[in-house]
Design a protein around this motif. Sequence first.
Motif, PDB file in Angstrom:
ATOM      1  N   PRO A 167      13.361  19.412 -31.279  1.00 15.88           N
ATOM      2  CA  PRO A 167      14.530  18.736 -31.851  1.00 15.88           C
ATOM      3  C   PRO A 167      14.273  17.289 -32.262  1.00 15.88           C
ATOM      4  N   SER A 168      13.117  16.742 -31.922  1.00 16.61           N
ATOM      5  CA  SER A 168      12.890  15.300 -32.055  1.00 16.61           C
ATOM      6  C   SER A 168      12.902  14.828 -33.504  1.00 16.61           C
ATOM      7  N   PRO A 169      13.820  13.911 -33.856  1.00 15.70           N
ATOM      8  CA  PRO A 169      13.808  13.350 -35.204  1.00 15.70           C
ATOM      9  C   PRO A 169      12.601  12.446 -35.432  1.00 15.70           C
ATOM     10  N   TYR A 170      12.091  11.861 -34.352  1.00 14.83           N
ATOM     11  CA  TYR A 170      10.933  10.984 -34.453  1.00 14.83           C
ATOM     12  C   TYR A 170       9.684  11.806 -34.787  1.00 14.83           C
ATOM     13  N   ALA A 171       9.513  12.922 -34.099  1.00 16.80           N
ATOM     14  CA  ALA A 171       8.371  13.785 -34.395  1.00 16.80           C
ATOM     15  C   ALA A 171       8.508  14.421 -35.776  1.00 16.80           C
ATOM     16  N   ARG A 172       9.733  14.753 -36.156  1.00 15.80           N
ATOM     17  CA  ARG A 172       9.922  15.387 -37.464  1.00 15.80           C
ATOM     18  C   ARG A 172       9.474  14.472 -38.592  1.00 15.80           C
ATOM     19  N   LYS A 173       9.700  13.174 -38.439  1.00 13.47           N
ATOM     20  CA  LYS A 173       9.245  12.230 -39.475  1.00 13.47           C
ATOM     21  C   LYS A 173       7.751  12.378 -39.731  1.00 13.47           C
ATOM     22  N   VAL A 174       6.997  12.489 -38.664  1.00 11.67           N
ATOM     23  CA  VAL A 174       5.542  12.575 -38.800  1.00 11.67           C
ATOM     24  C   VAL A 174       5.142  13.935 -39.368  1.00 11.67           C
ATOM     25  N   ARG A 175       5.783  14.985 -38.902  1.00 14.93           N
ATOM     26  CA  ARG A 175       5.472  16.318 -39.413  1.00 14.93           C
ATOM     27  C   ARG A 175       5.733  16.406 -40.914  1.00 14.93           C
ATOM     28  N   ILE A 176       6.838  15.836 -41.359  1.00 15.31           N
ATOM     29  CA  ILE A 176       7.158  15.858 -42.794  1.00 15.31           C
ATOM     30  C   ILE A 176       6.140  15.037 -43.574  1.00 15.31           C
ATOM     31  N   GLN A 177       5.803  13.856 -43.064  1.00 14.05           N
ATOM     32  CA  GLN A 177       4.818  13.019 -43.744  1.00 14.05           C
ATOM     33  C   GLN A 177       3.490  13.742 -43.899  1.00 14.05           C
ATOM     34  N   LEU A 178       2.999  14.356 -42.840  1.00 21.10           N
ATOM     35  CA  LEU A 178       1.728  15.079 -42.902  1.00 21.10           C
ATOM     36  C   LEU A 178       1.811  16.244 -43.883  1.00 21.10           C
ATOM     37  N   ALA A 179       2.940  16.934 -43.895  1.00 19.47           N
ATOM     38  CA  ALA A 179       3.106  18.052 -44.825  1.00 19.47           C
ATOM     39  C   ALA A 179       3.140  17.576 -46.268  1.00 19.47           C
ATOM     40  N   GLU A 180       3.841  16.473 -46.530  1.00 20.35           N
ATOM     41  CA  GLU A 180       3.922  15.946 -47.896  1.00 20.35           C
ATOM     42  C   GLU A 180       2.558  15.497 -48.400  1.00 20.35           C
ATOM     43  N   LYS A 181       1.691  15.071 -47.489  1.00 20.61           N
ATOM     44  CA  LYS A 181       0.352  14.633 -47.865  1.00 20.61           C
ATOM     45  C   LYS A 181      -0.682  15.764 -47.776  1.00 20.61           C
ATOM     46  N   CYS A 182      -0.205  16.967 -47.410  1.00 23.17           N
ATOM     47  CA  CYS A 182      -1.100  18.133 -47.272  1.00 23.17           C
ATOM     48  C   CYS A 182      -2.243  17.869 -46.302  1.00 23.17           C
ATOM     49  N   ILE A 183      -1.929  17.173 -45.204  1.00 25.40           N
ATOM     50  CA  ILE A 183      -2.906  16.885 -44.153  1.00 25.40           C
ATOM     51  C   ILE A 183      -2.790  17.959 -43.081  1.00 25.40           C
ATOM     52  N   PRO A 184      -3.846  18.734 -42.847  1.00 28.78           N
ATOM     53  CA  PRO A 184      -3.765  19.777 -41.815  1.00 28.78           C
ATOM     54  C   PRO A 184      -3.709  19.170 -40.422  1.00 28.78           C
ATOM     55  N   PHE A 185      -2.989  19.830 -39.535  1.00 30.89           N
ATOM     56  CA  PHE A 185      -2.911  19.376 -38.143  1.00 30.89           C
ATOM     57  C   PHE A 185      -2.505  20.541 -37.262  1.00 30.89           C
ATOM     58  N   GLU A 186      -2.859  20.424 -35.996  1.00 35.37           N
ATOM     59  CA  GLU A 186      -2.443  21.405 -35.003  1.00 35.37           C
ATOM     60  C   GLU A 186      -1.181  20.894 -34.325  1.00 35.37           C
ATOM     61  N   LEU A 187      -0.154  21.705 -34.331  1.00 35.91           N
ATOM     62  CA  LEU A 187       1.118  21.308 -33.727  1.00 35.91           C
ATOM     63  C   LEU A 187       1.157  21.777 -32.275  1.00 35.91           C
ATOM     64  N   ILE A 188       1.372  20.826 -31.367  1.00 30.29           N
ATOM     65  CA  ILE A 188       1.499  21.123 -29.943  1.00 30.29           C
ATOM     66  C   ILE A 188       2.929  20.791 -29.538  1.00 30.29           C
ATOM     67  N   THR A 189       3.681  21.805 -29.150  1.00 29.21           N
ATOM     68  CA  THR A 189       5.095  21.612 -28.821  1.00 29.21           C
ATOM     69  C   THR A 189       5.267  21.449 -27.321  1.00 29.21           C
ATOM     70  N   GLU A 190       5.983  20.400 -26.935  1.00 30.81           N
ATOM     71  CA  GLU A 190       6.217  20.111 -25.529  1.00 30.81           C
ATOM     72  C   GLU A 190       7.677  19.764 -25.285  1.00 30.81           C
ATOM     73  N   VAL A 191       8.070  19.843 -24.030  1.00 26.40           N
ATOM     74  CA  VAL A 191       9.333  19.258 -23.581  1.00 26.40           C
ATOM     75  C   VAL A 191       8.942  18.051 -22.734  1.00 26.40           C
ATOM     76  N   PRO A 192       9.001  16.842 -23.277  1.00 21.31           N
ATOM     77  CA  PRO A 192       8.454  15.682 -22.569  1.00 21.31           C
ATOM     78  C   PRO A 192       9.180  15.347 -21.278  1.00 21.31           C
ATOM     79  N   TRP A 193      10.371  15.939 -21.070  1.00 15.61           N
ATOM     80  CA  TRP A 193      11.130  15.647 -19.854  1.00 15.61           C
ATOM     81  C   TRP A 193      10.713  16.534 -18.690  1.00 15.61           C
TER      82      TRP A 193
END
Length: 211
Positions: free
Chosen positions: A9-35
């Motif tokens: 749900p993180s809007p902060y993480a989503r910003k980075v995910r969208i940026q990487l996608a717009e730049k076509c930069i591959p990455f491995e997504l690791i999903t966590e519950v930081p709490w």
Amino acid sequence: MYRLISATPSPYARKVRIQLAEKCIPFELITEVPWNRDTETPKYNPLEKLPVLICDDGESVYESRFINEWVEFKHPTPALMPKDPDAVLLTKRFEILADGICDACVLVFWERARAETAQSREWTARQLRKAAGGLREISRMLGDHEYCVGDRLTLADIAVGSCIGWLNVRMPENTWREDHPNLAALQDRLESRPSFQATVPYAQVISDPVV
């Protein structure tokens, strides 16, 4: 390849995910519950916050706005930050407002997670007032423009879109769409982009007590 530690749900993480996608930069997504107590986040960010971008050499980059800037420096094409100084400053103003709204609403989310008798109405009202003020200012600055800054997508749009997208998940009672039709129109345009469609936020189950 980069690794990105994120929460769904993180809007902060989503910003980075969208940026990487717009730049076509591959990455491995690791999903966590930081709490949750089994989180790996403290190993990579002493502040124990997401998102965290982990480089091939093990270096970690954290705090979403800094990650966005770091990625722009390291991967300048296509540019998501304007070149003109005034446009850069305007972009950062949008980012600050969007992040500030999220900060206030996250505090409300956790306050509401407390026992009802322990909640502070005054505290909640203050945070909601901040969020409402931020939304009004973003709406005013956007006006009738198609994009927040200039004539193309920038980090400003990504920050604003991630912010109000989060409100739909965690605060569906918020009337931002009715209150600010220009923000609703912006969000509809942004959500039609593949990078936004691939990163739609959804709630996670927090298994450990936090408050």
